[in-house]
Design a protein around this motif. Structure first.
Motif, PDB file in Angstrom:
ATOM      1  N   THR A 124       2.001 -15.213  -4.047  1.00  8.29           N
ATOM      2  CA  THR A 124       1.865 -13.800  -3.714  1.00  8.29           C
ATOM      3  C   THR A 124       1.344 -13.022  -4.909  1.00  8.29           C
ATOM      4  O   THR A 124       1.894 -13.105  -6.012  1.00  8.29           O
ATOM      5  CB  THR A 124       3.213 -13.209  -3.254  1.00  8.29           C
ATOM      6  OG1 THR A 124       3.655 -13.917  -2.088  1.00  8.29           O
ATOM      7  CG2 THR A 124       3.075 -11.736  -2.932  1.00  8.29           C
ATOM      8  N   VAL A 125       0.272 -12.284  -4.685  1.00  9.40           N
ATOM      9  CA  VAL A 125      -0.309 -11.442  -5.727  1.00  9.40           C
ATOM     10  C   VAL A 125       0.328 -10.056  -5.706  1.00  9.40           C
ATOM     11  O   VAL A 125       0.715  -9.516  -6.740  1.00  9.40           O
ATOM     12  CB  VAL A 125      -1.838 -11.331  -5.539  1.00  9.40           C
ATOM     13  CG1 VAL A 125      -2.441 -10.323  -6.515  1.00  9.40           C
ATOM     14  CG2 VAL A 125      -2.492 -12.693  -5.710  1.00  9.40           C
ATOM     15  N   THR A 126       0.429  -9.479  -4.503  1.00 11.09           N
ATOM     16  CA  THR A 126       1.050  -8.170  -4.363  1.00 11.09           C
ATOM     17  C   THR A 126       1.400  -7.942  -2.907  1.00 11.09           C
ATOM     18  O   THR A 126       0.852  -8.588  -2.008  1.00 11.09           O
ATOM     19  CB  THR A 126       0.118  -7.043  -4.860  1.00 11.09           C
ATOM     20  OG1 THR A 126       0.823  -5.798  -4.860  1.00 11.09           O
ATOM     21  CG2 THR A 126      -1.107  -6.909  -3.966  1.00 11.09           C
ATOM     22  N   SER A 127       2.322  -7.052  -2.664  1.00  8.96           N
ATOM     23  CA  SER A 127       2.650  -6.621  -1.311  1.00  8.96           C
ATOM     24  C   SER A 127       2.842  -5.116  -1.337  1.00  8.96           C
ATOM     25  O   SER A 127       3.267  -4.545  -2.353  1.00  8.96           O
ATOM     26  CB  SER A 127       3.912  -7.324  -0.790  1.00  8.96           C
ATOM     27  OG  SER A 127       5.007  -7.079  -1.661  1.00  8.96           O
ATOM     28  N   LEU A 128       2.531  -4.471  -0.235  1.00  9.81           N
ATOM     29  CA  LEU A 128       2.589  -3.010  -0.209  1.00  9.81           C
ATOM     30  C   LEU A 128       2.729  -2.513   1.215  1.00  9.81           C
ATOM     31  O   LEU A 128       2.419  -3.213   2.186  1.00  9.81           O
ATOM     32  CB  LEU A 128       1.325  -2.414  -0.837  1.00  9.81           C
ATOM     33  CG  LEU A 128      -0.007  -2.690  -0.121  1.00  9.81           C
ATOM     34  CD1 LEU A 128      -0.943  -1.506  -0.268  1.00  9.81           C
ATOM     35  CD2 LEU A 128      -0.666  -3.940  -0.702  1.00  9.81           C
ATOM     36  N   SER A 129       3.214  -1.279   1.324  1.00  8.34           N
ATOM     37  CA  SER A 129       3.242  -0.541   2.581  1.00  8.34           C
ATOM     38  C   SER A 129       2.305   0.651   2.410  1.00  8.34           C
ATOM     39  O   SER A 129       2.667   1.632   1.744  1.00  8.34           O
ATOM     40  CB  SER A 129       4.663  -0.054   2.905  1.00  8.34           C
ATOM     41  OG  SER A 129       5.541  -1.148   3.077  1.00  8.34           O
ATOM     42  N   PRO A 130       1.086   0.576   2.933  1.00  2.00           N
ATOM     43  CA  PRO A 130       0.109   1.630   2.678  1.00  2.00           C
ATOM     44  C   PRO A 130       0.535   2.970   3.271  1.00  2.00           C
ATOM     45  O   PRO A 130       1.319   3.038   4.216  1.00  2.00           O
ATOM     46  CB  PRO A 130      -1.164   1.099   3.349  1.00  2.00           C
ATOM     47  CG  PRO A 130      -0.687   0.120   4.360  1.00  2.00           C
ATOM     48  CD  PRO A 130       0.546  -0.485   3.795  1.00  2.00           C
TER      49      PRO A 130
END
Length: 348
Positions: A124-130
């Motif tokens: 995993t590089v990154t995770s987000l909730s836009p």
């Protein structure tokens, strides 16, 4: 009119352009213009707008999702009636935007609340909730600036929640969409944006994007809404169009009740104005027939709207609308000063 025309040819990825742009076209290598001084408290022509590209389109059940991106850009988050500018960070690679829509009708639901996970080689590089956002070219969408470690091919997973508040075929469970995203700094750097040196800061708006593969969040024209049209009114640059549907059963009411629906949209481009607290008073011959908050709902013909079941709506009735909380969505330039001071409005 529904937006099936936008859905022809879905699956081809490519750049999305702007209609009627008369400004100067530059590339990302040029400096982004500064924030305009003395901006009006209204919808205004921004200093520039960004083009975008579509990385791919995926399907899950009745819905499709396009993974779109542009170069990083500034925007403003909203907390009740206050805004805070989010500036471009040095390590930001792209502005990533998953766009979800109902394949048959072209409706872009407001309530998907997507979550994005980006990985490379299984890590995993990154995770987000836009952020939920409003943009003049694109309308309502979800987006955020994203950091990436470098050029390469990334696996992107977009997970959406259940389509809540849907009253008909638009209802759907949570869904997952998978993409491969080929990222290259040079490709992003060369995405065009258009400047408006002469028009910037004046009241108005740039035209919506022309997208071959992805529909926008434009709501139906007033004469295309179902039911009996009641009229429209504008306050604080927000446009409210009211209609009455004689059978409130599909919306949780009874067949004897009338469904009072209010479609809120931006001026100029007819983009949905979501996530506000809206209340209504229905008066007849000086007496109050209904008073209360309007609930949010999603319908294939009404699209996203605010509504309530009322005893009836008769000729001569007066509908008064009040915005208790302005739209709680982040804003791109041109919208960040609008829709905060919205005095009560009357539709007779």
């Amino acid at each position: 009119m529904r937006r099936r025309d936008f859905l022809r040819g879905v699956g081809a990825a490519g750049a999305a352009g702007l209609a009627g742009c008369a400004g100067l076209v530059r590339t990302r290598a040029a400096n982004v213009p500064p924030v305009i001084e003395n901006r009006p408290n209204a919808v205004y022509v921004p200093s520039h707008v960004e083009a975008m590209k579509v990385s791919g389109v995926a399907s899950a059940g009745a819905y499709r999702c396009a993974l779109t991106y542009s170069f990083p850009h500034r925007f403003w988050t909203v907390s009740i009636d206050r805004t805070e500018r989010v500036s471009i960070r040095e390590d930001d690679a792209v502005h990533l935007m998953p766009v979800v829509w109902h394949a048959e009708t072209g409706v872009v639901p407001v309530t998907t609340n997507p979550k994005i996970e980006i990985s490379e080689g299984g890590e995993t590089v990154t995770s987000l909730s836009p952020w939920p956002m409003l943009s003049q070219p694109m309308g309502y969408h979800f987006g955020d600036n994203v950091e990436l470690p470098g050029d390469g091919t990334y696996d992107v997973t977009v997970r959406t929640g259940a389509i809540s508040a849907a009253t008909d075929a638009l209802a759907a469970d949570a869904a997952t969409f998978e993409f491969e995203f080929d990222y290259a700094r040079e490709t992003v750097r060369d995405i065009e944006f258009t400047t408006y040196p002469d028009e910037q800061g004046s009241t108005g708006a740039v035209p919506p994007m022309e997208m071959e593969t992805v529909p926008t969040s434009q709501v139906p024209k007033p004469d295309a809404l179902p039911g009996r049209p009641l009229g429209a009114a504008t306050s604080g640059d927000a446009v409210f169009v009211a209609t009455a549907m004689e059978d409130a059963t599909p919306f949780g009411g009874t067949a004897e009740e009338t469904y009072l629906a209010v479609s809120a949209r931006t001026p100029y481009n007819r983009f949905v104005l979501p996530m506000m607290s809206l209340s209504a008073t229905l008066e007849r011959d000086g007496e109050t027939v209904f008073e209360g908050s309007l609930s949010t709902a999603l319908h294939s013909e009404l699209d996203y709207h605010y509504g309530a079941s009322v005893p009836s709506v008769d000729a001569g009735d007066v509908v008064r609308l009040a915005v208790d909380v302005p739209p709680q969505v982040a804003r791109h330039e041109g919208y960040e000063t609008a829709f905060f001071d919205v005095p009560p409005v009357e539709i007779a």
